[in-house]
Design a protein around this motif. Structure first.
Motif, short mmCIF file in Angstrom:
data_model
loop_
_atom_site.label_atom_id
_atom_site.label_comp_id
_atom_site.label_asym_id
_atom_site.label_seq_id
_atom_site.Cartn_x
_atom_site.Cartn_y
_atom_site.Cartn_z
N HIS A 50 0.98 -1.41 0.19
CA HIS A 50 -0.28 -0.17 -0.02
C HIS A 50 1.14 1.53 -0.27
O HIS A 50 0.07 2.59 -0.59
CB HIS A 50 -0.82 -0.03 1.10
N LEU A 51 2.05 1.04 0.74
CA LEU A 51 2.35 2.76 0.69
C LEU A 51 3.72 2.74 -0.06
O LEU A 51 4.21 3.71 -0.58
CB LEU A 51 3.48 2.09 1.94
N ILE A 117 4.05 19.46 2.70
CA ILE A 117 3.76 18.54 4.36
C ILE A 117 3.52 17.09 3.30
O ILE A 117 3.44 17.31 2.00
CB ILE A 117 2.49 19.27 4.34
N GLY A 118 3.65 15.82 3.95
CA GLY A 118 3.03 14.85 3.59
C GLY A 118 2.61 13.70 4.15
O GLY A 118 2.71 14.11 5.76
N TRP A 120 0.54 9.37 5.40
CA TRP A 120 0.26 8.27 5.43
C TRP A 120 -0.54 7.92 6.17
O TRP A 120 -0.69 8.34 7.31
CB TRP A 120 2.07 7.62 4.79
N VAL A 121 -1.97 7.14 5.83
CA VAL A 121 -2.42 6.14 6.91
C VAL A 121 -2.96 5.12 7.10
O VAL A 121 -2.34 4.14 5.33
CB VAL A 121 -3.69 6.94 6.23
N ASN A 126 -8.37 2.93 5.60
CA ASN A 126 -9.28 3.66 5.16
C ASN A 126 -10.12 4.65 4.41
O ASN A 126 -11.01 3.51 4.49
CB ASN A 126 -8.12 3.27 3.27
N GLY A 127 -10.21 5.26 3.65
CA GLY A 127 -11.56 5.50 3.49
C GLY A 127 -12.73 6.60 3.79
O GLY A 127 -13.68 6.80 3.57
N GLY A 129 -11.84 9.66 5.70
CA GLY A 129 -11.68 10.15 6.26
C GLY A 129 -10.30 10.51 6.82
O GLY A 129 -10.09 12.78 7.44
N THR A 132 -7.34 13.69 5.14
CA THR A 132 -8.51 14.60 4.82
C THR A 132 -8.27 15.59 6.15
O THR A 132 -7.92 16.59 6.26
CB THR A 132 -8.97 14.46 4.08
N ALA A 153 3.31 20.85 -1.44
CA ALA A 153 3.87 18.87 -1.76
C ALA A 153 3.68 18.27 -3.12
O ALA A 153 2.69 18.68 -4.09
CB ALA A 153 1.64 18.36 -0.87
N ALA A 161 -5.98 8.74 -5.00
CA ALA A 161 -6.48 8.91 -3.47
C ALA A 161 -5.76 10.16 -3.04
O ALA A 161 -6.59 11.37 -2.14
CB ALA A 161 -6.59 7.33 -2.82
N SER A 162 -4.15 10.36 -2.96
CA SER A 162 -3.64 10.92 -2.30
C SER A 162 -4.25 12.99 -3.35
O SER A 162 -3.97 13.93 -1.89
CB SER A 162 -2.64 11.18 -2.30
N ARG A 164 -6.81 12.91 -4.50
CA ARG A 164 -8.39 14.24 -3.72
C ARG A 164 -8.29 14.42 -2.56
O ARG A 164 -8.13 14.86 -2.06
CB ARG A 164 -9.17 12.93 -4.31
N LYS A 168 -9.72 18.12 -1.71
CA LYS A 168 -10.77 18.55 -0.64
C LYS A 168 -9.93 19.82 -0.17
O LYS A 168 -11.07 20.32 0.47
CB LYS A 168 -10.81 17.04 0.13
N1 ACO Z 1 -9.50 7.27 -7.17
C1 ACO Z 1 -10.02 8.13 -6.53
N2 ACO Z 1 -10.37 8.46 -5.48
C2 ACO Z 1 -9.86 7.94 -4.72
C3 ACO Z 1 -9.20 6.10 -5.12
C4 ACO Z 1 -9.20 6.22 -6.54
N3 ACO Z 1 -8.74 5.63 -6.42
N4 ACO Z 1 -8.98 5.85 -4.07
C5 ACO Z 1 -9.32 7.02 -2.89
N5 ACO Z 1 -10.09 7.54 -3.28
C6 ACO Z 1 -10.56 8.79 -1.96
C7 ACO Z 1 -11.77 7.87 -1.51
O1 ACO Z 1 -12.91 7.64 -1.92
C8 ACO Z 1 -11.55 9.64 -0.68
O2 ACO Z 1 -12.08 10.83 -1.29
P1 ACO Z 1 -13.95 11.54 -0.95
O3 ACO Z 1 -14.04 11.75 0.76
O4 ACO Z 1 -14.12 12.09 -1.42
O5 ACO Z 1 -14.95 10.14 -1.24
C9 ACO Z 1 -10.03 10.23 -0.91
O6 ACO Z 1 -9.27 9.40 -1.84
C10 ACO Z 1 -9.38 9.51 0.90
O7 ACO Z 1 -9.80 10.65 1.78
P2 ACO Z 1 -9.55 10.11 3.33
O8 ACO Z 1 -10.76 9.45 3.70
O9 ACO Z 1 -9.39 10.97 3.73
O10 ACO Z 1 -8.05 9.67 3.00
P3 ACO Z 1 -7.56 7.84 4.20
O11 ACO Z 1 -7.33 8.13 5.45
O12 ACO Z 1 -8.16 7.28 3.20
O13 ACO Z 1 -5.93 8.20 3.12
C11 ACO Z 1 -4.31 8.67 2.11
C12 ACO Z 1 -5.37 8.90 1.88
C13 ACO Z 1 -2.93 9.07 2.46
C14 ACO Z 1 -3.70 7.93 0.70
C15 ACO Z 1 -3.58 6.60 1.58
O14 ACO Z 1 -4.45 5.49 1.10
C16 ACO Z 1 -2.08 6.05 1.95
O15 ACO Z 1 -1.75 6.35 3.41
N6 ACO Z 1 -2.24 5.13 0.79
C17 ACO Z 1 -0.53 5.35 0.86
C18 ACO Z 1 0.95 6.37 1.06
C19 ACO Z 1 0.38 7.24 0.13
O16 ACO Z 1 0.17 7.39 -0.89
N7 ACO Z 1 0.53 8.86 0.97
C20 ACO Z 1 0.15 10.47 0.55
C21 ACO Z 1 1.55 10.32 -0.79
S1 ACO Z 1 1.61 12.21 -1.59
C22 ACO Z 1 1.62 12.93 0.11
O17 ACO Z 1 2.59 12.98 1.27
C23 ACO Z 1 1.52 14.49 -0.62
#
Ligand code: ACO
Length: 217
Positions: A50-51, A117-118, A120-121, A126-127, A129, A132, A153, A161-162, A164, A168
Motif C-alpha cells: 500500500h505504501l 507536507i506529506g 500516510w494512513v 482508509n476511506g 476521512g 483529509t 506537496a 487517493a492522495s 483527492r 479536498k
Molecule cells: N481514485 C479516486 N479517488 C480515490 C481512490 C481512487 N483510486 N481511492 C480513494 N479515493 C478517494 C476516496 O473516495 C476519498 O475521497 P472522498 O472522501 O471524496 O470519497 C479520498 O480518496 C481519500 O480520503 P481520506 O479517507 O481522507 O484518505 P485516507 O485516510 O483513506 O488516506 C492516503 C489516503 C493517505 C492516500 C492513504 O491511502 C495512504 O496512506 N496511501 C499510501 C501512502 C500515500 O500515498 N501517501 C501520500 C503520498 S503524497 C503526499 O504525502 C503529499
C-alpha cells in the motif's frame, strides 16, 4: 530559561493539533514518540504494498528499515530535527491510537516561510476521512502557530487517493516535476501542489466541518 529562543526556534512544536471527528472516528496530530515503535512497525510491515509505490527509495530494504528496532533512532532523529525548527513530525491518531504519520518538513522561516507536507494512513482505516482531516489540521497549524506563508506537496499523478485528499483541502496544482523522485525502482514524475496563506479563506478544518465532512469533537 530563554523563552524567546524556545518559541522562536520551533514555533508550533511540540503542540498537539485537533481533534476533529470524521467518519472513521476522532482524528488528532501529536508529536511522534518512542512508544509508537510497535504500532509503526506492525503497520508499515503489513502495508508495504500500500505504501511502497508512493515513497522514496532507501538504501536499506523495507523489512530492515521497518523493524521495531529501527524506530528509536528514526524517532530521535525526527525529534531532533523538530527541536531545531526544521520539521514537525506528527503521529496521526484515530480514537487515541497510532494510525499513520503527517510530517511538515524543510521548514524555513525568514523571507520564505515555507515547508512541504506529506502523510500516510494505515490501509485498514482508509476511506474514513482520516488523511483529509489530518491534512486540514496540519495546514491550519502550519499557517497558524508555525507561521508559514506557503505549504507545498508533491504527489505522483497515479496516486488518485492522495490527489483527492489534496484537492479536498484546496491545494492548487502548480506543475509537473519530471523524473523528480526515485520511487519504487524508477525516477517518477510528481505533481507540485501548493497553497499560500492568502488562498485560505479561514481554517481548513472549519471548512471541512462547514461542508459536512467533519465535526468538532
Ligand atoms: N481514485 C479516486 N479517488 C480515490 C481512490 C481512487 N483510486 N481511492 C480513494 N479515493 C478517494 C476516496 O473516495 C476519498 O475521497 P472522498 O472522501 O471524496 O470519497 C479520498 O480518496 C481519500 O480520503 P481520506 O479517507 O481522507 O484518505 P485516507 O485516510 O483513506 O488516506 C492516503 C489516503 C493517505 C492516500 C492513504 O491511502 C495512504 O496512506 N496511501 C499510501 C501512502 C500515500 O500515498 N501517501 C501520500 C503520498 S503524497 C503526499 O504525502 C503529499
Amino acid at each position: 530559561m530563554n523563552i524567546w529562543r524556545n518559541t522562536a526556534a520551533h514555533p508550533g512544536w511540540p503542540r498537539a493539533v485537533g481533534p476533529v471527528r470524521v467518519r472513521a472516528g476522532l482524528v488528532r496530530l501529536r508529536p511522534v514518540r518512542l512508544r509508537d515503535g510497535a504500532a509503526w512497525s506492525r503497520t508499515r510491515l503489513a502495508d508495504r504494498a500500500h505504501l511502497e509505490p508512493w515513497e522514496p527509495v532507501a538504501e536499506v530494504n523495507w523489512e530492515a528499515r521497518h523493524a521495531v528496532s529501527s524506530w528509536p533512532s528514526m524517532c530521535s532523529g525526527l525529534r531532533a530535527e523538530a527541536r531545531r525548527g526544521r520539521m514537525l513530525p506528527y503521529a496521526i491518531e484515530l480514537d487515541g491510537e497510532f494510525c499513520g504519520q503527517l510530517t511538515i518538513g524543510n521548514v524555513t522561516h525568514g523571507a520564505l516561510r515555507s515547508a512541504w507536507i506529506g502523510y500516510w494512513v494505515a490501509k485498514e482505516v482508509n476511506g474514513g476521512g482520516i488523511a483529509t482531516a489530518a491534512l486540514a489540521l496540519g495546514l491550519d497549524h502550519g499557517f497558524g502557530p508555525v507561521m508559514l506563508h506557503r505549504i507545498e506537496a508533491t504527489v505522483r499523478p497515479e496516486n488518485a487517493a492522495s490527489r483527492r485528499v489534496l484537492a479536498k483541502v484546496g491545494f492548487r496544482e502548480e506543475g509537473l516535476l519530471r523524473r523528480y523522485l526515485e520511487v519504487d525502482g524508477a525516477w517518477r514524475d510528481h505533481l507540485l501542489v501548493a497553497l499560500t496563506i492568502e488562498e485560505m479563506s479561514g481554517s481548513a478544518t472549519s471548512a471541512l466541518v462547514r461542508a459536512g465532512h467533519a465535526s468538532w469533537s
